[in-house]
Design a protein around this motif. Sequence first.
Motif, mmCIF file in Angstrom:
data_model
loop_
_atom_site.group_PDB
_atom_site.id
_atom_site.type_symbol
_atom_site.label_atom_id
_atom_site.label_comp_id
_atom_site.label_asym_id
_atom_site.label_seq_id
_atom_site.Cartn_x
_atom_site.Cartn_y
_atom_site.Cartn_z
ATOM 1 N N SER A 1 11.941 -53.521 -22.000
ATOM 2 C CA SER A 1 10.381 -53.367 -22.422
ATOM 3 C C SER A 1 9.726 -51.997 -21.847
ATOM 4 O O SER A 1 10.600 -51.521 -21.062
ATOM 5 C CB SER A 1 9.452 -54.512 -21.936
ATOM 6 N N GLY A 2 8.750 -51.368 -22.271
ATOM 7 C CA GLY A 2 8.503 -49.862 -21.967
ATOM 8 C C GLY A 2 8.544 -50.013 -20.518
ATOM 9 O O GLY A 2 8.711 -49.222 -19.788
ATOM 10 N N GLY A 3 7.827 -51.043 -19.787
ATOM 11 C CA GLY A 3 7.740 -50.936 -18.347
ATOM 12 C C GLY A 3 9.114 -51.040 -17.479
ATOM 13 O O GLY A 3 9.133 -50.414 -16.654
ATOM 14 N N GLN A 4 9.925 -52.040 -18.024
ATOM 15 C CA GLN A 4 11.246 -52.139 -17.430
ATOM 16 C C GLN A 4 11.935 -50.812 -17.502
ATOM 17 O O GLN A 4 12.560 -50.728 -16.480
ATOM 18 C CB GLN A 4 11.922 -53.311 -18.369
ATOM 19 N N ARG A 5 11.689 -50.046 -18.517
ATOM 20 C CA ARG A 5 12.462 -48.906 -18.570
ATOM 21 C C ARG A 5 12.199 -48.078 -17.371
ATOM 22 O O ARG A 5 12.695 -47.100 -16.918
ATOM 23 C CB ARG A 5 12.133 -47.894 -19.959
ATOM 24 N N ASN B 1 4.850 -56.297 -17.445
ATOM 25 C CA ASN B 1 5.914 -55.936 -18.026
ATOM 26 C C ASN B 1 6.837 -56.734 -18.498
ATOM 27 O O ASN B 1 7.401 -57.506 -18.112
ATOM 28 C CB ASN B 1 6.639 -54.682 -17.449
ATOM 29 N N GLY B 2 7.288 -56.677 -20.030
ATOM 30 C CA GLY B 2 8.460 -57.449 -20.265
ATOM 31 C C GLY B 2 7.646 -58.897 -20.915
ATOM 32 O O GLY B 2 8.835 -59.742 -21.121
ATOM 33 N N GLN C 1 4.056 -47.934 -28.776
ATOM 34 C CA GLN C 1 4.005 -47.693 -27.422
ATOM 35 C C GLN C 1 4.548 -46.374 -27.079
ATOM 36 O O GLN C 1 4.059 -45.649 -26.230
ATOM 37 C CB GLN C 1 4.528 -48.900 -26.698
ATOM 38 N N GLY D 1 -0.765 -58.673 -19.917
ATOM 39 C CA GLY D 1 0.403 -59.469 -19.541
ATOM 40 C C GLY D 1 1.282 -58.468 -18.613
ATOM 41 O O GLY D 1 1.535 -57.412 -18.966
ATOM 42 N N TYR E 1 0.235 -61.471 -12.978
ATOM 43 C CA TYR E 1 -0.104 -60.180 -13.526
ATOM 44 C C TYR E 1 -0.338 -59.146 -12.319
ATOM 45 O O TYR E 1 0.114 -58.195 -12.282
ATOM 46 C CB TYR E 1 -1.168 -60.421 -14.440
ATOM 47 N N PHE E 2 -1.189 -59.766 -11.640
ATOM 48 C CA PHE E 2 -1.711 -58.964 -10.396
ATOM 49 C C PHE E 2 -0.563 -58.895 -9.170
ATOM 50 O O PHE E 2 -0.955 -58.212 -8.217
ATOM 51 C CB PHE E 2 -2.945 -59.033 -9.813
ATOM 52 N N GLU F 1 -0.788 -49.981 -25.769
ATOM 53 C CA GLU F 1 -0.814 -49.129 -24.713
ATOM 54 C C GLU F 1 -1.465 -47.701 -25.049
ATOM 55 O O GLU F 1 -0.617 -46.829 -24.539
ATOM 56 C CB GLU F 1 0.313 -49.171 -23.852
ATOM 57 N N HIS G 1 -3.007 -52.001 -19.850
ATOM 58 C CA HIS G 1 -2.686 -52.267 -18.602
ATOM 59 C C HIS G 1 -3.795 -52.086 -17.497
ATOM 60 O O HIS G 1 -3.998 -52.491 -16.586
ATOM 61 C CB HIS G 1 -1.342 -51.821 -17.912
ATOM 62 N N ALA H 1 3.015 -44.685 -15.980
ATOM 63 C CA ALA H 1 2.391 -45.102 -17.266
ATOM 64 C C ALA H 1 3.002 -46.208 -17.787
ATOM 65 O O ALA H 1 4.297 -46.377 -18.037
ATOM 66 C CB ALA H 1 2.929 -43.806 -18.363
ATOM 67 N N GLY H 2 2.169 -47.202 -18.254
ATOM 68 C CA GLY H 2 2.845 -48.330 -18.931
ATOM 69 C C GLY H 2 3.119 -49.449 -17.951
ATOM 70 O O GLY H 2 3.861 -50.420 -18.436
ATOM 71 N N LEU H 3 2.721 -49.397 -16.587
ATOM 72 C CA LEU H 3 3.302 -50.248 -15.833
ATOM 73 C C LEU H 3 1.904 -51.284 -15.536
ATOM 74 O O LEU H 3 0.934 -50.645 -15.428
ATOM 75 C CB LEU H 3 3.679 -49.860 -14.495
ATOM 76 N N SER H 4 2.436 -52.437 -15.402
ATOM 77 C CA SER H 4 1.425 -53.561 -15.275
ATOM 78 C C SER H 4 0.733 -53.394 -13.883
ATOM 79 O O SER H 4 1.354 -52.631 -12.929
ATOM 80 C CB SER H 4 1.826 -54.902 -15.295
ATOM 81 N N PRO H 5 -0.583 -53.924 -13.646
ATOM 82 C CA PRO H 5 -1.275 -53.615 -12.451
ATOM 83 C C PRO H 5 -0.639 -53.840 -11.142
ATOM 84 O O PRO H 5 -0.429 -53.059 -10.189
ATOM 85 C CB PRO H 5 -2.540 -54.473 -12.460
ATOM 86 N N GLU I 1 4.357 -38.961 -14.626
ATOM 87 C CA GLU I 1 3.705 -40.126 -14.943
ATOM 88 C C GLU I 1 4.622 -41.269 -14.663
ATOM 89 O O GLU I 1 4.765 -42.294 -15.743
ATOM 90 C CB GLU I 1 3.190 -40.372 -16.460
ATOM 91 N N ALA J 1 -1.893 -45.455 -21.866
ATOM 92 C CA ALA J 1 -1.249 -45.101 -20.929
ATOM 93 C C ALA J 1 -0.626 -43.592 -21.014
ATOM 94 O O ALA J 1 -0.469 -43.241 -22.247
ATOM 95 C CB ALA J 1 0.243 -45.693 -21.072
ATOM 96 N N GLY J 2 -1.079 -42.832 -20.001
ATOM 97 C CA GLY J 2 -0.758 -41.250 -20.255
ATOM 98 C C GLY J 2 -1.787 -40.548 -20.788
ATOM 99 O O GLY J 2 -1.843 -39.267 -21.096
#
Lengths: 378, 240, 296, 322, 249
Positions: free
Chosen positions: B138-142, E28-29, E75, E26, E239-240, E167, E200, B165-169, B162, E170-171
């Motif tokens: 997934s985007g964040g995993q990358r 990532n992944g 995305q 949610g 999540y957090f 997203e 996110h 970018a795209g990572l969860s909180p 960045e 993002a960016g």
Amino acid sequence: EDVKVGALMDVTGPLASFIPPLMNAANFAIKHVNDGGGLLTGKAVLVVGDSQAASQPAVDAANKLVNVENVPIIMGALASGSTIAAATAVTIPAGVVQISPTATSPSMTDMKDGDHLFRLVPSDNYQGEVLTKIVLAEGIKKVAITYVNNDYGVGIATTFNEAFKKAGGEVTAFEKHEDKKNSYRSEIATLSKGKPEALVVIAYASGSGSKIVKQAIEGGFFSRFIGTDGLRDDQLIKEVGADALKDSFFSAPTSPDKNDASAKLHEMFNAEYKEGADKPFVDQTYDATFLAALAVEKAGSTDRTKMSQALRDVASAPGEVIGPGEWAKAKELIKAGKDINYEGAGGSYEFDANGDVTGYIGKFVVDGETYKQIAIFQ
Amino acid sequence: MSPLLAIDGLTAGYGGLPIIDNINLLVAQKEIIVVIGPNGAGKSTVLKSVFALTSILSGSIRFADQEIAGIATQKLVPMGICAVPQTRNIFPSLTVRENLDIGTYAAPPRNRAQVEEGVLTLFPDLKQKLDQPAGELSGGQRQMVTLGRALMSEPKLLLLDEPTAGLSPAYLERIFDLILAIRQTGITILMVEQNARQALSIADRAYVLVNGRNFASDTGANLLANDEIRRSFLGGSRPS
Amino acid sequence: MMEFINFYLIPGLALGSIYALGAIGISMIFGILRFAHFAHGDVMTLGAYGTLTAVWTLGLHPLLALPVGIVFAVLSVLAVDKVFYKPLRELPTIYTVIASFGVALIFRSLIQLVWGSQNEVFIRGVQKPVVLFDLLRVSLLHLEAIAIIVGVAIALHYFLSRTQTGRSMRAVSDNAELARVAGLDTEKVVRATWIIGGSLAAIAGVLAGLDTNIQPNLGWNLILPMFAAAILGGIGKPMGALLGGMVIGLVEELSSYPWLTDEPLINPSYKTATAFLMMVILLIFRPQGLLKGRLF
Amino acid sequence: MDPVGLLFFLVGFLIMAGIYAILCLALNVQWGYGGLFNAGIAGFFAVGAYTSALLTAAPAPTHLGGFELPVLVGIIAAAVTAGLTGWAVAKICIRLKSDYLAMASIGIAEILRMVIVNEDWLTNGSLGITNIPRPFDGLLQGREADILFLAFVWVIVAIVYLVCNRLYDSPWGRTLRAVRDNEDAARAVGKDVDSFRLQTFVIGAALMGVAGALSAHYFRFLSPEATEPLLITFLVWVMLMAGGSGNNKGAIIGALSVWAIWSLTEIVTNRLPAEFATRSSYIRMLLIGLLLQFVLQKYRSGLLPERSPGIAFDKDKDKTHG
Amino acid sequence: MRFGGLAAVDDVSFAIGKGIITGLIGPNGAGKTTLFNIIAGRLFPTSGRVLLEGDDITRLPPHERSHKGLARTFQIPHEFGALTVLENLMVAGDTSRGENAFNAVLRRGLFLREERAVYERARDTLDFLELSHVKSEKAGNLSGGQKKLLELGRSLMREPRLILLDEIGAGINRTLLGKIAEKIKRLNEERGFTFCLIEHDLDYVSKLCSDVIVMAQGKVLTRGTIDEVRHDERVIEAYFGGGKYEVGT
Ligand SMILES: Nc1ncnc2c1ncn2[C@@H]1O[C@H](COP(=O)(O)OP(=O)(O)OP(=O)(O)O)[C@@H](O)[C@H]1O
Ligand SMILES: Nc1ncnc2c1ncn2[C@@H]1O[C@H](COP(=O)(O)OP(=O)(O)OP(=O)(O)O)[C@@H](O)[C@H]1O
Ligand SMILES: [Mg+2]
Ligand SMILES: [Mg+2]
């Protein structure tokens, strides 16, 4: 002033491996012309167009020879396809005579060429028929035929197949094959099915021919081969070895038996180039170039319109017989207004109304590292 | 102490056309420097220039007192500079493990196993994906993979474009913590961020770029406190 | 049955080995440099002629002279890469494809200029086949070819999955710019690719030359089946290409076996077509190639 | 040199260049607009050539057809059959990614070539078809007739060029380029990607068929080596890349200049000293190879690079690079 | 939806209210993008159905869904690299007449009006996204954030009934993002567009979304207002990162 003689040769492309000795043959003829006093008032210069054994380059090359180089006459091309395309698209409309040393396609016979297209080998129909006689005379009744799928192979094989069957022979298999493959083992295995006495290979030695013979021997399928001029090539001996070809025999256009033109040419040729005289189509290429030069000399100028008549004059009887290399003599005779008749190494070249010849076919066997002619058929 | 990275009067762009103009930027040893600015301001271009991925028209880039403008990209990693590009930053057909491994080729770490262990503790998500092609992440995993790869070679200077970018909180926080932590190990960080509030709050100093030029620079805290900056670049004056 | 093994299966495997050796290089070059190398067949030819020259001048057996051919082919491709391909690297790869087509012409005409265009042979005369129990009747060369390909398969697999260079190759193949950012020397990787591809091509060229003869079109005539093999294996996957080569070789030879009736299943004059048909069908149903997943 | 001869040389040269220009424009539709890597140009060329030849040639027992239909009918039929072949090929493999499509199309072209060589009843196999007419046959005699044919070819080039230009400069062309750049995104904005690619492939194939037909009429003779990929497929690719893919003028310029390289080199190598006589053809091929490299490296995105056609009413379009 | 053995989206059922802005969050992944891909037709689900306003669109190809009023962004930006920014937007407009090859060649008058309208809309969109100054630039040359804006612009050009935004923030510079949020809100209120967005940045989500769905490991974890889910135990953990660094596995 130097006179250009055009030559269409399939130098690059699929027939490339044939060309070096043929190029030598054409140059050799020109050399004879120049050594023997030159062409008209100057020297003969060979201008080669690369027809690449395909229509489009043939047309392009012919266009350059005819329009840029302004040649009065053209020797070539070798493959029927490139010969016909060059003729119909360029040389016939431009009124330039073209002499192919090797094109065998039957469709050239009745082309509306305005007497501009000549050839020095009989249409394939002929060699196929003669080969039938030769094979039957050897006492062989049952053969398998394999032929390369191009204009050369298809033409001869078809006529041979028909003539042989008609004459009472049995053909166990009649299969075409692709050129340029590396392995023909599966084809050969199929061909050997009906227990034929010999394998007829209508193919070029430097193409599929040698590979087929070699693989057939290695696989233990055949030990006796029958070939035509395409196979009768030193290359075959080089690849397969003379021993393995003891029982095989070959047919090829040749000159009439009284004439020793062929032997003489070969001797001169090998003296000049060390090797290659026995390559297929060397005789015809030499003859075609020589004839082209003779026609120009006979016409007395580079006027294109006079070429076809002049060519017929110098090639056909009656007239004093001229052989390969005898340029000085020919020039002398033409100057004296005498009629000459060129009898070449590859035949005597009596053109019929279509510009075709009926030739002589020789039977050859392997002798040492080369071929020996042992009989002549007409 | 002389700065680890000094960008001086840098003008650079793509194919002869300048994008950034006369940029000055200093990064001292063990500092965290953040670059912010609107989209298309030239932030990535600055990082790419350090990495010899742009054409440099004038100016100098010095790393540890050595001029590096013009040094081939691949030679920079052995010198101790590591970069995480903004886009296309993983090898999709290599497995995650192999992606991480690539980080060690140019500059082998002293203790490979330990470094890998460290990276995986940082990104436990990657543990179960180790033998999966990175292209399937997934985007964040990358993002985790590419950060991991950069850390594998134990760089002196880390350039991050960045990274969050795209990572969860959860990861966002973790990455910023991570950045603070790796600074402790002596690594210097230059990063571009759009999550600017958080980034500024950990930054020693920050630069604002606008239209390819230096617009402002100050400590992170000062910039955060600056109303105009907040309004123009940080998304208004909501409290962070 | 023995006929099947002697004249269809083993020759098919041998032919397949030649295709495979060429296809591996094509596939790797495709993977790393992202272009279809149309001059690859002519690299084979160069290898064959290099070896031939060594055979002539040193009087060695062709297989012993092979290293000379390999070095010659490798040096040639490295030079060509430097002069012709490298300046085009930043452009869309189609330019390099076209350039490689020009290089193919250059190679071929140089060969014709230097060695002439007549056919040459490594060894004159018919090679006695190996006959076992009066049943198995195969050419020694074919056994050698099959042995070589097995060796190459093992070495290649090890190289790609276990060595740093092998993995770097795959990384560059994925994303060359990122590879540079990660500190990999892409040019080194490219060189390694050419060295492996060129060597295997030279071996293939010599095997093909031993099997038949050597002439300037030797490799050019093989290029399409080799491409088919590379595709069949899933482009960019050398091990797949190897398998693809074997499959194409086998299909070509076995398609004319009398499977159903006494007649060849497919007329031998369509031999080449069967290979392509096979490729097209596969592309439709399994566009990712024969082998699933990664088998780089 | 004889000026009349030169004129006729030029005529012949331009006829071939015109045929290549059509092929190049056709490929530009497929590759330049659509990003479809067709490496089987020779196949569609051959289908067109054989269709027109069989329909217009004199009857012969050796092959099918020989209907002596007017040349124009032959050419239109050539476009139709080549287009249909293109449609069938596209139906099978249009979803393939670029390089795979290339291989599939080479494969299919090779299969077509083998059918042409092997199915004697249809095509007279390797012996070929003779007596193929040209348009306006009989109006002029001898090589003067070539001038008429030249005009005929270039009128067709002009029409094809116009059609291609209009296609390019239209929402159709724009969408096609979008499909080329990113299929997923094109789908997401509602474009039927497969249909667009199919249309492109068919249009290109039909135009290739027209070029094939013209060549058959020019040579008045057709045999299977007309499908030689070296001369049809690869040369056309070289022409398009040299001229500038995505640019119709570039396609024509590319055809002219590369064909000039191909053809004129022989005139040069023929002037080499006599010692080189036997080798001049190889030297020529070498020269061609080197010149191609030169063009590729010197004119990196082609002699005329791709340009967006622009939006007709976008007045301030020069205010780029803000 | 399964990838090999992994169920990336597993037995998910929910409805997105018409005319509402729904947030999808949610870790990532979690399967958010995969879910979008299924809704937009880029992936076909292993089992289950997708309904758009009551019509079953599960098997519909993506472009037909788009015609039914569904738009999405990617995305990872999917720009048309060789087209200009302006063209990128115009492609997305409805130019069905001009997209007919026959009209393109022979009846060019037929699509001029349509082109003009699409052009005007594209210009407005560019202005709004602050991209006008790069309108003639090739989209491939844009910066990372600009590409994201372009993604958004392209989906707006479709005038869709439902927009899926993956997203988009993002960016993107936060100030601009604020403006985008306002625009989204306006489109939603004035034009009745329905949005579903993955994000996110929870500040942003809370500003926009009245309804938030939380996914984790391929499943819907919970659903509610932003405040509800923010305080949900499970969400905090998943999540957090409830306890620090205990996320994911
Ligand atoms: N093509 C694929 N093949 C195999 N696994 C995949 C594939 N695409 C996604 N996955 C897996 O599916 C899971 C969900 O991925 P998805 O992209 O939907 O996550 P996400 O919720 O969008 O995450 P993020 O916020 O990081 O973008 C991930 O574990 C990912 O590794
Ligand atoms: N490869 C390229 N070729 C030409 N122009 C480019 C290229 N890459 C970026 N640009 C241009 O340079 C400008 C700055 O780009 P850059 O990527 O540095 O922006 P950025 O500040 O990183 O923005 P973001 O926050 O959106 O990532 C942009 O206007 C962009 O259009
Ligand atoms: Mg950026
Ligand atoms: Mg996602």
